[in-house]
Design a protein around this motif. Structure first.
Motif, PDB file in Angstrom:
ATOM      1  N   UNK A 226       0.829  -1.212   0.000  1.00  0.00           N
ATOM      2  CA  UNK A 226       0.000   0.000   0.000  1.00  0.00           C
ATOM      3  C   UNK A 226       0.868   1.268   0.000  1.00  0.00           C
ATOM      4  N   UNK A 227       0.276   2.353  -0.447  1.00  0.00           N
ATOM      5  CA  UNK A 227       0.972   3.645  -0.384  1.00  0.00           C
ATOM      6  C   UNK A 227       1.878   3.943  -1.549  1.00  0.00           C
ATOM      7  N   UNK A 228       1.958   3.038  -2.542  1.00  0.00           N
ATOM      8  CA  UNK A 228       2.860   3.275  -3.677  1.00  0.00           C
ATOM      9  C   UNK A 228       2.382   4.476  -4.486  1.00  0.00           C
ATOM     10  N   UNK A 229       3.329   5.206  -5.069  1.00  0.00           N
ATOM     11  CA  UNK A 229       2.963   6.356  -5.899  1.00  0.00           C
ATOM     12  C   UNK A 229       3.981   6.554  -7.006  1.00  0.00           C
ATOM     13  N   UNK A 230       3.566   7.344  -8.014  1.00  0.00           N
ATOM     14  CA  UNK A 230       4.500   7.863  -9.012  1.00  0.00           C
ATOM     15  C   UNK A 230       4.666   9.340  -8.697  1.00  0.00           C
ATOM     16  N   UNK A 231       5.745   9.939  -9.196  1.00  0.00           N
ATOM     17  CA  UNK A 231       5.970  11.360  -8.972  1.00  0.00           C
ATOM     18  C   UNK A 231       6.036  12.112 -10.294  1.00  0.00           C
ATOM     19  N   UNK A 232       5.484  13.324 -10.300  1.00  0.00           N
ATOM     20  CA  UNK A 232       5.666  14.240 -11.409  1.00  0.00           C
ATOM     21  C   UNK A 232       6.462  15.434 -10.896  1.00  0.00           C
ATOM     22  N   UNK A 233       7.482  15.837 -11.645  1.00  0.00           N
ATOM     23  CA  UNK A 233       8.334  16.955 -11.239  1.00  0.00           C
ATOM     24  C   UNK A 233       8.313  17.984 -12.363  1.00  0.00           C
ATOM     25  N   UNK A 234       7.913  19.212 -12.045  1.00  0.00           N
ATOM     26  CA  UNK A 234       7.901  20.252 -13.077  1.00  0.00           C
ATOM     27  C   UNK A 234       9.291  20.880 -13.161  1.00  0.00           C
ATOM     28  N   UNK A 243       7.750   6.596 -12.567  1.00  0.00           N
ATOM     29  CA  UNK A 243       6.640   5.680 -12.265  1.00  0.00           C
ATOM     30  C   UNK A 243       6.784   4.898 -10.965  1.00  0.00           C
ATOM     31  N   UNK A 244       8.020   4.675 -10.485  1.00  0.00           N
ATOM     32  CA  UNK A 244       8.173   3.681  -9.415  1.00  0.00           C
ATOM     33  C   UNK A 244       7.714   2.331  -9.956  1.00  0.00           C
ATOM     34  N   UNK A 271       9.304  10.308 -19.372  1.00  0.00           N
ATOM     35  CA  UNK A 271       8.710   9.326 -18.460  1.00  0.00           C
ATOM     36  C   UNK A 271       9.772   8.281 -18.143  1.00  0.00           C
ATOM     37  N   UNK A 272      10.073   8.132 -16.866  1.00  0.00           N
ATOM     38  CA  UNK A 272      10.982   7.070 -16.419  1.00  0.00           C
ATOM     39  C   UNK A 272      10.082   5.941 -15.947  1.00  0.00           C
ATOM     40  N   UNK A 273      10.112   4.805 -16.673  1.00  0.00           N
ATOM     41  CA  UNK A 273       9.102   3.768 -16.464  1.00  0.00           C
ATOM     42  C   UNK A 273       9.740   2.434 -16.098  1.00  0.00           C
ATOM     43  N   UNK A 274       9.129   1.749 -15.151  1.00  0.00           N
ATOM     44  CA  UNK A 274       9.647   0.429 -14.748  1.00  0.00           C
ATOM     45  C   UNK A 274       9.391  -0.624 -15.822  1.00  0.00           C
ATOM     46  N   UNK A 275      10.124  -1.746 -15.747  1.00  0.00           N
ATOM     47  CA  UNK A 275       9.930  -2.805 -16.745  1.00  0.00           C
ATOM     48  C   UNK A 275      10.255  -4.176 -16.176  1.00  0.00           C
ATOM     49  N   UNK A 276       9.807  -4.414 -14.938  1.00  0.00           N
ATOM     50  CA  UNK A 276      10.121  -5.691 -14.289  1.00  0.00           C
ATOM     51  C   UNK A 276       9.603  -6.878 -15.091  1.00  0.00           C
ATOM     52  N   UNK A 277       8.328  -6.826 -15.445  1.00  0.00           N
ATOM     53  CA  UNK A 277       7.675  -7.978 -16.076  1.00  0.00           C
ATOM     54  C   UNK A 277       7.467  -7.793 -17.570  1.00  0.00           C
ATOM     55  N   UNK A 278       8.402  -7.134 -18.250  1.00  0.00           N
ATOM     56  CA  UNK A 278       8.216  -6.927 -19.698  1.00  0.00           C
ATOM     57  C   UNK A 278       8.057  -8.259 -20.435  1.00  0.00           C
ATOM     58  N   UNK A 279       8.652  -9.321 -19.886  1.00  0.00           N
ATOM     59  CA  UNK A 279       8.596 -10.625 -20.555  1.00  0.00           C
ATOM     60  C   UNK A 279       7.299 -11.389 -20.335  1.00  0.00           C
ATOM     61  N   UNK A 280       6.435 -10.892 -19.484  1.00  0.00           N
ATOM     62  CA  UNK A 280       5.177 -11.615 -19.221  1.00  0.00           C
ATOM     63  C   UNK A 280       4.084 -11.100 -20.154  1.00  0.00           C
ATOM     64  N   UNK A 281       3.337 -12.027 -20.734  1.00  0.00           N
ATOM     65  CA  UNK A 281       2.321 -11.640 -21.717  1.00  0.00           C
ATOM     66  C   UNK A 281       0.986 -11.304 -21.063  1.00  0.00           C
ATOM     67  N   UNK A 282       0.768 -11.838 -19.855  1.00  0.00           N
ATOM     68  CA  UNK A 282      -0.514 -11.556 -19.194  1.00  0.00           C
ATOM     69  C   UNK A 282      -0.349 -11.600 -17.676  1.00  0.00           C
TER      70      UNK A 282
END
Ligand SMILES: [Zn+2]
Length: 528
Positions: A226-234, A243-244, A271-282
């Protein structure tokens, strides 16, 4: 021009440490514990020497060579001289803050080493979980996120005019600035400022995020904590979004949907984006975990043990629902009770253990006669709900025990009946050490003749989840197609993948998107 330098999370899942520099100031985006790199050198009985301060971590390449950002009590004499010629060495001062995305240690752990006056920006939930983890555990010197034990008291004198001096010999709490301060009740603020260890806590009241030199936006997200967030910085180049970790298929998926819409409206530069499960199709959704766990447990005879990731409160609540619906009681450990109680300070919809018939508290058999303060309080508060091994042993059909691998030590006291069920609701092993633990787990199950559900098996040296065993774990991370959707809907000018072993996935799949995709290199700077 905004500079982004990647000191961790490059071709690696976890350990994110991204430095953002602009005319307006300097921020770190997470400052995580690099599990993979750490385990290249260390294990349970071979650890960085706490007494050596920063030295071991700097020499072994586990911390960036940045003079000026770390706690001075961890700097040994002439520490920096030997690093002056190191490839990415530099002096870096006046950091405005760390934007922390969530309380998983691979994003937060190394905050432990940062100067105590650098504020941590987070959601209140993330701040509270960081405290609950430390209160109820034995955080090593490299995982003290919420508060830390200074090594040399004198060197901290002077910060916050006496706050530290007043608690000489105690723990120092970091300055947290939370995005949702208005949610804090008086009770919640008291929890934050209360010391729960033998040592006194020099507390720092929670502040809000408005005092940052950057205009910030905090986007709550769905993830396995719980409590996860993404941040936007101007920034002076436009909005940078970080993204976290995220997913769309959990109980809070709508938060991630809202993030995508709101971030898109900012027309971000990057956009700095995570990619842990890029290999998973679903994905397997949390709702499916409920269905499958219910089926498995409803038919079970004898004891049921549920093994799921620590701090995954949504999963705990999934098993609570299963417990209610199968007329069993969910027996949780005190550290889980402490976390639930902490979460309830911020989210009133979290069940109150005292009033929830389907929850009991399991007391470890060899519990100390003089328990730590948090533990004593927890047992006192829920004294009518405490069950012992002998209670479980004589009423095995009545319980779902929330145990992980490391709690198996209780089984000799419980002696589960043959044919009892072990529900594995977590991910496959990722490291050699975890693989060893899986062998041991299999031996435990054989020894007590337990049936298993959802358990990975070894085939030709690789641990895999058999097709028929899938469906008892929903990952904290979005699958490949969902990640592409996140990128396409936000449509930044520049996309920078992190927290991934295969960042090329984005290059291969978004060549027609109009986004400029930049794969970062460790210690290198990207200008946006
Ligand atoms: Zn995470």
């Amino acid at each position: 021009m905004v500079k982004l330098t990647f000191y961790g999370g490059v071709r690696e899942i976890g350990g994110n440490k991204v430095l953002l520099e602009d005319d307006k100031g300097k921020l770190f985006l997470d400052f995580g514990y690099p599990y993979k790199k750490y385990h290249d050198f260390y294990e349970e009985y071979l650890k960085p020497r706490a007494g050596a301060g920063l030295l071991d971590l700097l020499v072994m390449g586990l911390l960036p060579h940045l003079k000026g950002i770390y706690r001075s009590d961890l700097e040994t004499e002439n520490l920096w001289q030997q690093f002056r010629r190191a490839e990415h060495y530099r002096t870096l001062e006046d950091i405005d803050g760390i934007l922390l995305t969530h309380a998983h240690l691979d994003h937060s752990g190394h905050i432990s080493f940062l100067k105590e006056d650098i504020p941590v920006y987070a959601t209140a939930t993330t701040a509270f979980i960081a405290k609950a983890i430390q209160d109820s555990g034995k955080a090593d010197f490299d995982q003290q996120v919420c508060y830390f034990t200074p090594r040399v008291e004198e060197c901290l004198r002077g910060w916050q005019q006496g706050a530290y001096v007043a608690s000489s010999g105690g723990d120092c709490q970091r300055r947290f600035r939370v995005a949702d301060k208005s949610r804090l009740s008086e009770q919640a603020r008291n929890f934050w400022e209360e010391g729960m260890r033998q040592k006194k806590l020099a507390s720092q009241p929670l502040d809000d995020i408005s005092n940052c030199s950057f205009n910030l936006q905090c986007f709550p997200l769905d993830h396995s904590i719980p409590g996860a967030c993404a941040w936007g910085i101007e920034t002076s180049s436009g909005w940078v979004i970080y993204s976290g970790d995220l997913r769309l298929h959990g109980k809070r998926g709508r938060l991630t949907e809202a993030f995508m819409k709101e971030a898109a409206q900012l027309h971000p530069r990057a956009l700095i984006l995570e990619g842990t499960n890029v290999g998973k199709a679903e994905n397997i959704a949390e709702a499916e975990v409920y269905e499958n766990a219910f089926k498995a447990i409803n038919d079970a005879k004898g004891l049921v043990i549920a093994d799921f990731p620590a701090r995954d409160v949504d999963r705990l609540l999934t098993f609570l629902r299963v417990a209610r619906d199968t007329k069993r009681k969910l027996a949780i450990l005190p550290k889980d009770a402490y976390l639930l109680k902490t979460m309830r300070l911020l989210e009133p919809e979290i069940p109150d253990i005292a009033r929830e018939d389907a929850i009991v508290l399991y007391q470890e058999t060899t519990a100390s006669k003089s328990p730590a303060q948090w533990l004593k309080k927890t047992y006192e508060e829920y004294s009518s709900k405490v069950v012992l091994a002998k209670d479980v042993r004589s009423n095995q059909d009545d319980f779902i025990l929330c145990f992980s691998f490391f709690d198996l030590n209780e089984l000799p006291s419980i002696q589960p009946r043959a044919g009892s069920l072990y529900v594995f609701s977590s991910s496959e092993p990722h490291t050699e050490e975890q693989e060893m633990d899986f062998w041991r787990l299999h031996h435990w199950l054989e020894h007590f003749q337990l049936r298993a559900s959802g358990l990975p098996v070894e085939k030709n040296g690789k641990w895999e989840m058999p097709e028929e065993e899938k469906g008892l774990h929903a990952s904290g991370h979005a699958c490949g197609p969902d990640l592409l959707r996140v990128a396409r809907e936000i449509q930044p000018e520049i996309l920078i993948p992190v927290h991934s072993e295969k960042p090329e996935f984005y290059v291969d799949n978004l060549s027609d998107s109009g986004m400029d995709i930049i794969l970062p290199a460790e210690g290198r700077t990207v200008e946006v």
